[in-house]
Design an enzyme around this catalytic site. Sequence first.
Site, mmCIF file in Angstrom:
data_model
loop_
_atom_site.group_PDB
_atom_site.id
_atom_site.type_symbol
_atom_site.label_atom_id
_atom_site.label_comp_id
_atom_site.label_asym_id
_atom_site.label_seq_id
_atom_site.Cartn_x
_atom_site.Cartn_y
_atom_site.Cartn_z
ATOM 1 N N TYR A 1 -10.107 -1.716 -17.001
ATOM 2 C CA TYR A 1 -8.764 -1.390 -17.478
ATOM 3 C C TYR A 1 -8.563 -1.906 -18.903
ATOM 4 O O TYR A 1 -7.893 -1.270 -19.719
ATOM 5 C CB TYR A 1 -7.708 -1.990 -16.552
ATOM 6 N N CYS B 1 -5.932 3.892 -5.577
ATOM 7 C CA CYS B 1 -5.840 2.587 -6.227
ATOM 8 C C CYS B 1 -6.945 1.651 -5.762
ATOM 9 O O CYS B 1 -7.094 1.421 -4.558
ATOM 10 C CB CYS B 1 -4.462 1.982 -5.921
#
Length: 339
Positions: free
Chosen positions: A177, A46
């Site tokens: 994203y 992450c």
Amino acid sequence: MTDQGSYVEPSYERDTRYITTRITADGRDGYPVEPGRYRLVVARACPWANRAIIVRRLLGLEDALSMGICGPVHDKRSWTFDLDPGGVDPVLGIPRIQDAYFKRDPGYPRGITVPAIVDIPTGAVVTNDFPQMTLDLSTEWREHHREGAPDLYPEAWRDEIDEMARVNYTEVNNGVYRCGFAGTQEAYDAAYDRLWRRLDWLEDHLATRRYLVGDHITEADVRLFTTLVRFDPVYHGHFKCNRVKLIELPNLWGYARDLFQTPGFGDTVDFTHIKAHYYVVHRDINPTGVVPAGPDLSGWAAEHGRADLGGSPFGDGTPPGPPREVVPPEHNPVLELLP
């Protein structure tokens, strides 16, 4: 593997409603800084968690703040401690970080995210507010920094750091994203244009300066690095951010290599976990779950020449020592190529 959930939306918007409780020197939110009391839960896959891993290491907080590491692949419920014996975190005694969220709020309605800091005595999450978390590690935990720890958030530069981080977050960190999870052509086109406008600006900005703000590494550099190191392995192809690769942008590529080769940055990166997370978890983007073999990573060890621009990585500080939590060599073969 159980259902990993879905991620694509007509126009992607990140849920930024985090648990904003802070751990501070004066304990004003009920959680004072206390060595050994809290556990930082991360996943090396992450980018948001990677920030906390880097800052903790640069500041030398390993003895004051322990770290639990989740595996790279999760289902729609939660990140899991599948790297640990029996699939249970050895300090918290739980198989899922979800359990710590539910300890704080049994009906917790939002995303189960990392990084999160857990209060070990109660087993409850204190905060998952990742932007504030790293700033607090720099400021509120100062008494427990190692000797020679760099000042990642110097007062004289804070306004500039904050603005740089704010724009980079909206346009780059979250921008990739917005491209990858766009469910319509219109949303993707708009996100793609925004991303590349900012990357072009950064390419120009870094032509004459070694770091984003000031003359040594700051919080702003940490935040941009974790996106750049994932760009060619994941975001270029998987998220369709594919105008060019990072390695085709001379200044950004040199800047990213400079940081990667600085102790505390590249030695926290697990390329195997990064690729497994994105390509396996995002099945609505990559239905087969096949993880690509490339790209060639050896270029991360190449000379960058950025020292000619002046400045120094740690300012008046010193590099951190060898990492306590070591990335398996096969997960980051670049480290064996570095001096």
